[in-house]
Design an enzyme around this catalytic site. Structure first.
Site, PDB file in Angstrom:
ATOM      1  N   SER A   1       0.854  -1.185   0.000  1.00 19.10           N
ATOM      2  CA  SER A   1       0.000   0.000   0.000  1.00 19.10           C
ATOM      3  C   SER A   1       0.890   1.236   0.000  1.00 19.10           C
ATOM      4  CB  SER A   1      -0.952  -0.040   1.201  1.00 19.10           C
ATOM      5  OG  SER A   1      -1.911   0.992   1.105  1.00 19.10           O
TER       6      SER A   1
ATOM      7  N   HIS B   1      -3.032  -0.965  -3.063  1.00 20.10           N
ATOM      8  CA  HIS B   1      -4.216  -0.144  -2.796  1.00 20.10           C
ATOM      9  C   HIS B   1      -4.157   1.092  -3.695  1.00 20.10           C
ATOM     10  CE1 HIS B   1      -4.320  -1.972   1.508  1.00 20.10           C
ATOM     11  NE2 HIS B   1      -4.896  -2.760   0.616  1.00 20.10           N
TER      12      HIS B   1
ATOM     13  N   ASP C   1      -4.288  -4.796   6.175  1.00 23.56           N
ATOM     14  CA  ASP C   1      -4.601  -5.671   5.051  1.00 23.56           C
ATOM     15  C   ASP C   1      -3.389  -6.574   4.780  1.00 23.56           C
ATOM     16  OD1 ASP C   1      -6.044  -6.772   2.969  1.00 23.56           O
ATOM     17  OD2 ASP C   1      -5.670  -5.115   1.581  1.00 23.56           O
TER      18      ASP C   1
END
Length: 191
Positions: free
Chosen positions: A13, A40, A133
């Site tokens: 991310s 992301h 995540d």
């Protein structure tokens, strides 16, 4: 270690471009494993990830298509606003189901579906990021007998994702980006 590696999944991310720039270009031409990547991304913008890395990598790089069969030596990026999954027949699929950790694509969704498809042949890699995540997905990879690698949190632009993964899975190995790249080359028999 995982001598029978069949596929690699990577999640990142915040700080993803720099982290992936240390890992993906290190994979040589002829690398035998498919590599699936979730980063992301903003849902409303076209992703330039595949385009960006195509120019840096010796392996083929593309944005994943629905129902596409996996091919070795190819890096597949999840498109914006779609979860990337691996079907039991080892084809890719795209889904617009609910966000996970406020993200679609989600690292957890990719890792869990790939763990079901590849079992002990899967290598899961959690890189830099600012949420949790990937931690649940890495649990699925390890539970299926696969290998878990996590970027050393002190080297990550955003340490939350690596820290969450390591806290949840002490069996995962914390490595620097260079060590992760070397390990992936070794798993592909191209060290």
């Amino acid at each position: 270690m995982s001598a029978g590696a069949e596929a690699v999944v990577i999640g990142a991310s915040a700080g993803a471009v720099d982290a992936l720039s240390a890992v993906l270009p290190a994979l040589p031409k002829g690398y035998p494993l498919p590599v699936m990547v979730v980063v992301h991304l903003p849902p409303d913008k076209k992703s330039v990830m595949a385009e960006l890395f195509r120019g840096k990598c010796a392996v083929d790089v593309r944005e994943a298509d629905d129902k596409e069969p996996l091919t070795g030596g190819t890096v597949y990026f999840a498109p914006p606003d779609y979860h990337l999954l691996v079907e039991p027949d080892r084809r890719l699929s795209l889904s617009s189901e609910e966000q996970v950790h406020f993200s679609r694509p989600s690292v957890d969704v990719l890792f869990e579906s790939a763990a079901d498809a590849f079992g002990p042949g899967l290598v899961g890699v959690v890189l830099t990021g600012a949420n949790a995540d990937g931690a649940r997905g890495l649990r699925a990879v390890l539970a299926a007998g696969g290998t878990g690698l996590v970027q050393t949190p002190t080297t990550a632009a955003a340490a939350a994702m690596p820290l969450a993964a390591l806290a949840a899975h002490p069996a995962a190995r914390a490595l620097t980006l260079d060590q992760i790249a070397a390990h992936l080359r070794e798993l592909g028999g191209t060290s």
